[in-house]
Structures are given as structure tokens and as C-alpha cells.
Enzyme design. Structure first.
Site, PDB file in Angstrom:
ATOM      1  N   ARG A  47      -3.153  74.511  23.851  1.00 29.56           N
ATOM      2  CA  ARG A  47      -1.973  74.483  24.863  1.00 29.56           C
ATOM      3  C   ARG A  47      -1.750  75.666  25.466  1.00 29.56           C
ATOM      4  O   ARG A  47      -1.092  75.619  26.670  1.00 29.56           O
ATOM      5  CB  ARG A  47      -0.792  73.700  23.923  1.00 29.56           C
ATOM      6  CG  ARG A  47       0.354  73.306  25.049  1.00 29.56           C
ATOM      7  CD  ARG A  47       1.138  72.391  24.549  1.00 29.56           C
ATOM      8  NE  ARG A  47       1.239  72.358  23.013  1.00 29.56           N
ATOM      9  CZ  ARG A  47       2.068  73.144  22.355  1.00 29.56           C
ATOM     10  NH1 ARG A  47       2.495  74.224  23.010  1.00 29.56           N
ATOM     11  NH2 ARG A  47       2.139  73.064  20.890  1.00 29.56           N
ATOM     12  N   TYR A 103       5.657  65.837  50.841  1.00 30.13           N
ATOM     13  CA  TYR A 103       4.877  64.685  50.147  1.00 30.13           C
ATOM     14  C   TYR A 103       5.830  63.550  49.395  1.00 30.13           C
ATOM     15  O   TYR A 103       6.786  63.893  49.088  1.00 30.13           O
ATOM     16  CB  TYR A 103       4.242  65.455  48.804  1.00 30.13           C
ATOM     17  CG  TYR A 103       3.380  64.543  48.076  1.00 30.13           C
ATOM     18  CD1 TYR A 103       2.049  63.937  48.440  1.00 30.13           C
ATOM     19  CD2 TYR A 103       3.492  64.369  46.765  1.00 30.13           C
ATOM     20  CE1 TYR A 103       1.658  63.174  47.788  1.00 30.13           C
ATOM     21  CE2 TYR A 103       2.960  63.773  46.060  1.00 30.13           C
ATOM     22  CZ  TYR A 103       1.736  62.964  46.117  1.00 30.13           C
ATOM     23  OH  TYR A 103       1.111  62.138  45.492  1.00 30.13           O
ATOM     24  N   ASP A 173       4.160  74.794  49.397  1.00 32.81           N
ATOM     25  CA  ASP A 173       3.046  74.010  48.909  1.00 32.81           C
ATOM     26  C   ASP A 173       2.049  74.072  49.991  1.00 32.81           C
ATOM     27  O   ASP A 173       2.108  73.863  51.230  1.00 32.81           O
ATOM     28  CB  ASP A 173       3.546  72.204  49.062  1.00 32.81           C
ATOM     29  CG  ASP A 173       2.753  71.278  48.605  1.00 32.81           C
ATOM     30  OD1 ASP A 173       1.495  71.594  48.788  1.00 32.81           O
ATOM     31  OD2 ASP A 173       3.187  70.203  47.798  1.00 32.81           O
ATOM     32  N   LYS A 198      -7.016  67.674  46.167  1.00 31.77           N
ATOM     33  CA  LYS A 198      -7.047  67.259  47.629  1.00 31.77           C
ATOM     34  C   LYS A 198      -8.333  68.399  47.902  1.00 31.77           C
ATOM     35  O   LYS A 198      -9.326  68.117  47.247  1.00 31.77           O
ATOM     36  CB  LYS A 198      -5.969  67.402  48.492  1.00 31.77           C
ATOM     37  CG  LYS A 198      -4.573  66.886  47.807  1.00 31.77           C
ATOM     38  CD  LYS A 198      -4.885  65.191  47.848  1.00 31.77           C
ATOM     39  CE  LYS A 198      -3.721  64.768  47.151  1.00 31.77           C
ATOM     40  NZ  LYS A 198      -2.301  65.017  47.269  1.00 31.77           N
TER      41      LYS A 198
HETATM   42  C1  LIG Z   1      -1.009  65.096  46.752  1.00 30.70           C
HETATM   43  C2  LIG Z   1      -0.144  66.134  46.802  1.00 30.70           C
HETATM   44  C3  LIG Z   1       0.610  66.481  45.906  1.00 30.70           C
HETATM   45  C4  LIG Z   1       0.578  65.904  44.540  1.00 30.70           C
HETATM   46  O1  LIG Z   1      -0.397  66.476  43.862  1.00 30.70           O
HETATM   47  P1  LIG Z   1      -1.118  65.522  42.901  1.00 30.70           P
HETATM   48  O2  LIG Z   1      -2.358  66.309  42.337  1.00 30.70           O
HETATM   49  O3  LIG Z   1      -1.505  64.016  43.152  1.00 30.70           O
HETATM   50  O4  LIG Z   1      -0.293  65.379  41.642  1.00 30.70           O
HETATM   51  C5  LIG Z   1       1.811  67.289  46.133  1.00 30.70           C
HETATM   52  N1  LIG Z   1       1.925  67.909  47.534  1.00 30.70           N
HETATM   53  C6  LIG Z   1       0.933  67.576  48.324  1.00 30.70           C
HETATM   54  C7  LIG Z   1       1.257  68.049  49.757  1.00 30.70           C
HETATM   55  C8  LIG Z   1       0.190  66.511  48.261  1.00 30.70           C
HETATM   56  O5  LIG Z   1      -0.666  66.060  49.229  1.00 30.70           O
END
Ligand SMILES: *Cc1c(COP(=O)(O)O)cnc(C)c1O
Length: 374
Positions: A47, A103, A173, A198
Site C-alpha cells: 500500500r 466533469y 485537471d 482517457k
Molecule cells: C473521466 C474524467 C475524470 C474522472 O476520471 P476516472 O478515471 O473516470 O475516475 C476526471 N476529470 C475529467 C476531465 C474526466 O474526463
């Protein structure tokens, strides 16, 4: 500094050892042999750390911050990374400024912060409202640019300067842009946070998140959060993501070029309204995006005349799949309103352009538009 392609291929890959694989395989270990003092051991318990994470963290840090030492901390999803920053750093009585067009999970995060006694102010990503929302009690400014799915862009440098003058930490982000599209730390942000699910992974088979920062103390706090909360990435996922990074530059360049070709073709269609892509020269975000981004991403969003029209369009697509998420090698699209979380019209479509041939994607989209109109 080496070029993007060289960096992608070599990021986090260890110095060659005779008869060892170039990218060592995943290390599966809940615990490691631990003779003596754990304080001096590189790895002790799963962990706390794992060599497969370390290699991936070096790779991600090298992409997000090529010129300076930064630390990356990997998480099992983007949401786990976002939670580590917002829930890990904010205390009752603190204030935070977050976008209201980010998001779809972010409104839930805002509610949770409020329930813990954090004052949350929101503002849209476009325009000056984020600047106006900053106050002396602001501890964290959270930005998402380009915002998903509306694709507005904000000026990271300008907002970071204003937030720093008030003593706030600035997090961006960076999911949509990827580190090859934009480097938030070089634009003045303290933290670059992303869902690697993504484009970073890009193959639609791994969930992953990360936080990158240069400040050692801040990095230690985020790392401690991971150890305490136990939001840890599996070694197999870490290895798969690292393997995929070797082609990240190829994928994101191709996808950005394809997305622009698609946006140009859709612009000619009368049934397409509200078309957005930061790479389109007449997009409201283009001038700002061109200053702070190097690639404009793979997402194109637009609105079709109503829910039924959009559903018929998605049904008629053959190359572009009907699926959520974005950034993968295969093109996908979805009617975003089906989730109920985004403030978008019923006919709003978010399209993620993959690495197929641009002509084939465009032909598929135009044919499906014709079919939906019948
Ligand atoms: C998909 C996404 C997230 C969340 O990510 P996960 O891997 O699905 O938890 C956060 N911010 C943006 C801009 C996203 O497109």
C-alpha cells in the site's frame, strides 16, 4: 530538452540491464522482504509503494514537467486523484473555487466538500468569473481546461498568478489536453491532476489517475493521503499504462489532427449547432487555447436537433462506437444528456476522435447525419 516523441518512448524506462526486459514487468507483491529498518527500505508494504508504480510515476512526471524535478503520485482512477487533492488538502472552514461546467462527478465532489464544512464557490470556465470568485480565504483553486464536455478554456497563467497572490494552491485537471497538449505546471499551476483512463492510457482498458507537483511538501501530503485512504493502483494496470505511454505522442498528434478534420467537416452541416473544438480557428476558445496549448485534444462537441435525432445518428454510426469516455484509439460518441449530470441540451453529442483514417471517420459521421435526417 528532448522532443516529445523521444520523451514518450523513454519516459520512466530504466537504464538497460543485461538480459533484463527494457520495461520490467509488473511486480506483484503485497509485501517485500524487509530486513531491518523500514524507514530506509525502498519498498516494504504494497500500500506504501511498488516498483511498477515508481517507473510509471517517473514517466508521468517526465511528461508533465520535462525541465524540472516533479513528483507524480498515481491512483486507481481520476476520481481517486481528484479526491486526494480536494479532500486531502481542504479543511473545515477553508474555501475552494471550482468550475461549474467540469466533469460530471464534480458537482458530487462539491457537495461532499460542503458537507465537510468547506465553503465552495463555483464559476464557469469561460470569461472572468473564476477570477472574481477568488477571495482571501480561498485555499484551492480548481481548474479544468479545456472543460469536459463544453470545451471552454481558461487562462491558467493569469488565474494561477491571482490565486497565488491570495495564498491558494492551484490545481488543473489536465485529462483532456494530456501533457503533450498542455503543461499546467509550466503555466504556473501547483498541481496537474488527470484521469489517465482517457488519452494517457488510450486503449480503453485501464482506469488510472495521477497528481503531479514540484513542491516536495505538497507531494508528501498527497502521497500520505494515498497510503492512509488506501486508494492504490494495481501493478498490472500501472504496467499497461506505462507500456502505452511509448505511443502517446503518436496517438495524441494523430487524434488532434483527426479531430480538427472532423470539426471542419461538421461545420458545413446545417443540422449541427454549437460546434466546439479549441483547434477550430473561429472557436470562442481558440485564441486562448493557441497561447497555452500545443495540441487541442481529440474531443469535438456539438448539438443535433433533439434527442431522437441524436439517437438515430448514434445508431447509424458504424466506425464510431456508441460509448462513454474519450481519448481512446477507437472513435466513440455519446449523447451526453443520457447521464443526466451535465448541463447540456438533449441533442448534445460528445465525440472522441480516435486514430482511424480521418476520411473514414468523416464519411461515417456524414453518412450517419444523412441517415438520422431521414
Ligand atoms: C473521466 C474524467 C475524470 C474522472 O476520471 P476516472 O478515471 O473516470 O475516475 C476526471 N476529470 C475529467 C476531465 C474526466 O474526463
Amino acid at each position: 530538452m528532448t522532443g516529445d516523441g523521444t520523451r514518450a518512448v523513454h519516459a520512466g524506462v530504466p537504464t538497460p540491464e543485461p538480459y533484463e526486459p527494457p520495461l520490467p514487468g509488473p511486480v506483484f507483491a503485497a509485501h517485500f522482504h524487509l530486513p531491518g529498518d523500514p524507514a530506509v527500505a525502498p519498498y516494504a508494504y504494497g500500500r506504501q509503494g511498488n516498483p511498477t508504480w515508481t517507473a510509471l510515476e517517473k514517466a508521468i512526471a517526465a511528461l508533465e514537467s520535462p525541465d524540472q524535478d516533479a513528483e507524480a503520485i498515481v491512483f486507481p482512477s481520476g476520481m481517486a486523484a481528484i479526491s486526494a487533492v480536494l479532500l486531502g488538502l481542504l479543511r473545515p472552514g477553508d474555501a475552494a473555487v471550482l468550475p461549474d461546467d467540469a466533469y460530471q462527478m464534480m458537482p458530487r465532489v462539491r457537495e461532499r466538500l460542503a458537507s465537510l464544512g468547506v465553503t465552495v464557490r463555483t464559476a464557469p470556465t469561460g470569461g472572468d468569473a473564476q477570477l472574481d470568485a477568488l477571495d482571501d480565504d480561498t485555499r484551492v483553486l480548481w481548474l479544468e481546461t479545456p472543460a469536459n464536455p463544453g470545451l471552454d478554456v481558461c487562462d491558467i497563467r493569469r488565474l494561477a498568478d491571482a490565486a497565488h497572490a491570495r495564498g491558494a494552491v492551484v490545481a488543473v485537471d489536465n485529462t483532456l489536453a494530456t501533457p503533450f497538449g498542455q503543461r499546467p505546471l509550466d503555466l504556473g499551476a501547483d498541481l496537474s491532476v488527470a484521469s489517465g483512463t482517457k488519452a494517457l492510457n488510450g486503449h480503453g482498458d485501464v482506469l488510472l489517475g495521477y497528481v503531479v507537483c514540484r513542491d516536495k511538501e505538497l507531494a508528501a501530503r498527497i502521497r500520505a493521503w494515498r497510503t492512509e485512504v488506501g486508494a492504490i493502483l494495481g501493478p498490472m494496470e500501472a504496467w499497461l499504462a506505462h507500456r502505452g505511454i511509448a505511443t502517446l505522442h503518436l496517438r495524441v498528434e494523430r487524434q488532434a489532427a483527426n479531430a480538427l478534420a472532423v470539426a471542419r467537416a461538421l461545420r458545413e452541416r446545417p443540422e449541427v449547432t454549437g460546434l466546439r473544438h479549441p483547434g477550430l480557428p473561429d472557436d470562442p476558445s481558440h485564441a486562448l487555447a493557441a497561447r497555452q496549448m500545443r495540441l487541442f485534444g481529440c474531443v469535438v462537441s456539438f448539438t443535433l436537433p433533439g434527442r431522437e435525432f441524436a439517437d438515430r445518428f448514434l445508431d447509424a454510426l458504424r466506425i464510431v462506437g456508441d460509448a462513454t469516455s474519450f481519448g481512446g484509439v477507437r472513435s466513440t460518441a455519446e449523447r451526453r444528456g443520457r447521464w443526466g449530470g451535465d448541463p447540456v441540451p438533449e441533442g448534445f453529442v460528445r465525440l472522441s476522435v480516435g486514430v482511424e483514417d480521418a476520411d473514414d471517420i468523416v464519411a461515417d459521421l456524414l453518412r450517419a447525419l444523412d441517415a438520422a435526417a431521414r
